[in-house]
Motif scaffolding. Structure first.
Motif, PDB file in Angstrom:
ATOM      1  N   UNK A  90      -3.385  11.547   2.873  1.00 24.21           N
ATOM      2  CA  UNK A  90      -3.257  10.261   3.539  1.00 24.21           C
ATOM      3  C   UNK A  90      -4.383   9.301   3.249  1.00 24.21           C
ATOM      4  N   UNK A  91      -5.284   9.667   2.352  1.00 26.69           N
ATOM      5  CA  UNK A  91      -6.439   8.821   2.041  1.00 26.69           C
ATOM      6  C   UNK A  91      -6.449   8.481   0.558  1.00 26.69           C
ATOM      7  N   UNK A  92      -6.546   7.194   0.254  1.00 23.74           N
ATOM      8  CA  UNK A  92      -6.702   6.762  -1.137  1.00 23.74           C
ATOM      9  C   UNK A  92      -8.109   6.203  -1.241  1.00 23.74           C
ATOM     10  N   UNK A 117      -1.314  -0.681  -3.997  1.00 23.79           N
ATOM     11  CA  UNK A 117      -1.887   0.473  -3.317  1.00 23.79           C
ATOM     12  C   UNK A 117      -3.381   0.290  -3.061  1.00 23.79           C
ATOM     13  N   UNK A 118      -4.052  -0.451  -3.921  1.00 22.40           N
ATOM     14  CA  UNK A 118      -5.492  -0.666  -3.761  1.00 22.40           C
ATOM     15  C   UNK A 118      -5.819  -1.428  -2.479  1.00 22.40           C
ATOM     16  N   UNK A 119      -4.824  -2.101  -1.911  1.00 20.19           N
ATOM     17  CA  UNK A 119      -5.053  -2.801  -0.642  1.00 20.19           C
ATOM     18  C   UNK A 119      -5.265  -1.817   0.504  1.00 20.19           C
ATOM     19  N   UNK A 120      -4.920  -0.546   0.279  1.00 19.84           N
ATOM     20  CA  UNK A 120      -5.079   0.472   1.317  1.00 19.84           C
ATOM     21  C   UNK A 120      -6.341   1.306   1.123  1.00 19.84           C
ATOM     22  N   UNK A 148      -4.165   0.181   6.913  1.00 18.82           N
ATOM     23  CA  UNK A 148      -2.951  -0.618   7.043  1.00 18.82           C
ATOM     24  C   UNK A 148      -3.063  -1.919   6.268  1.00 18.82           C
ATOM     25  N   UNK A 149      -1.933  -2.359   5.720  1.00 19.11           N
ATOM     26  CA  UNK A 149      -1.893  -3.613   4.985  1.00 19.11           C
ATOM     27  C   UNK A 149      -1.086  -4.601   5.805  1.00 19.11           C
ATOM     28  N   UNK A 150      -1.638  -5.762   6.053  1.00 25.41           N
ATOM     29  CA  UNK A 150      -0.928  -6.749   6.844  1.00 25.41           C
ATOM     30  C   UNK A 150       0.017  -7.552   5.955  1.00 25.41           C
TER      31      UNK A 150
END
Length: 240
Positions: A90-92, A117-120, A148-150
């Motif tokens: 669950x971690x990038x 994905x880099x936004x997370x 979380x990404x808004x």
């Protein structure tokens, strides 16, 4: 019944594939004994029986690209398994993303989903634990979900490009299919407590609560099972 033609990666490609995954696993310094035991089992039982995990070393982006060749589907399938492994908890992390981006560049690809994905990205200096904090006051990466990404629109799914990209992985090689079936657990792992010297230091919730891309991982596992059962005629009960 007509025989089914299977695509087989070469031994050189499989070894480079494994070295690439190990390079990512070691990137954030979280390659614990359990992960090492799993990789050893997968290496010896499924992908490269003649290869000792101890013989595998980190691989440079140039070496990886040279070994995998110029086929874009092969390169993307490797990257999908790389991202799958990076997201398993669950971690990038920043370190994992850096290695993956170097691989992407060397392979001559441009994958928009990875930019999304880099936004997370998880940065321990900027994020706080969603779950419990270590008694030392340090936030555990294992307890911190993808950031979380808004979305720009309340009903939009910002991670949809990532979901679509992961769902596009081709399953054509039995060894890779078996690898996926063993890498991804058959059901959402139970929550657990991590203890040190008899004292609980962190609580980890079930992976399905941590990982918004969990359904993609499960879907990939299901397609691999179907390929082994329907196309290869294998008994897949051992993976269930």
């Amino acid at each position: 019944m007509a025989s089914v033609a299977h695509f087989h990666y070469t031994t050189e490609q499989i070894q480079a594939w494994l070295r690439g995954l190990l390079t990512i696993a070691w990137a954030d310094g979280q390659f614990d004994p359990e992960e090492q035991e799993l990789m050893t089992q997968l290496t010896q039982d499924e992908l490269a029986p003649a290869t000792d995990l101890g013989e595998l070393e980190v691989i440079s982006p140039h070496e990886l690209a040279a070994a995998l060749g110029r086929d874009k589907h092969t390169a993307e399938n490797f990257l999908r398994t790389a991202v799958m492994m990076a997201l398993a908890n669950g971690v990038y992390s920043i370190e994992e993303a850096k290695v993956i981006n170097e691989f992407v560049e060397a392979l001559g690809l441009e994958i928009q989903a990875l930019k999304v994905l880099e936004q997370t990205l998880y940065d321990p200096d900027k994020h706080h634990c969603e779950g419990e904090v270590l008694e030392t006051g340090v936030c555990s990466a294992a307890a911190s979900p993808l950031s979380p990404v808004r979305p720009s629109h309340p009903h939009s799914d910002v991670l949809e490009p990532v979901r679509h990209w992961l769902d596009g992985m081709d399953i054509k090689d039995p060894r890779v299919a078996r690898f996926v079936c063993k890498m991804i657990p058959p059901q959402c792992p139970f929550e657990r407590d991590i203890k040190l010297f008899g004292r609980k230091i962190v609580h980890i919730p079930p992976m399905c609560k941590l990982n918004p891309l969990y359904e993609q991982l499960v879907g990939l596992r299901f397609r691999s099972l179907c390929y082994l059962a329907d196309d290869c005629g294998e008994d897949v009960s051992q993976y269930c």
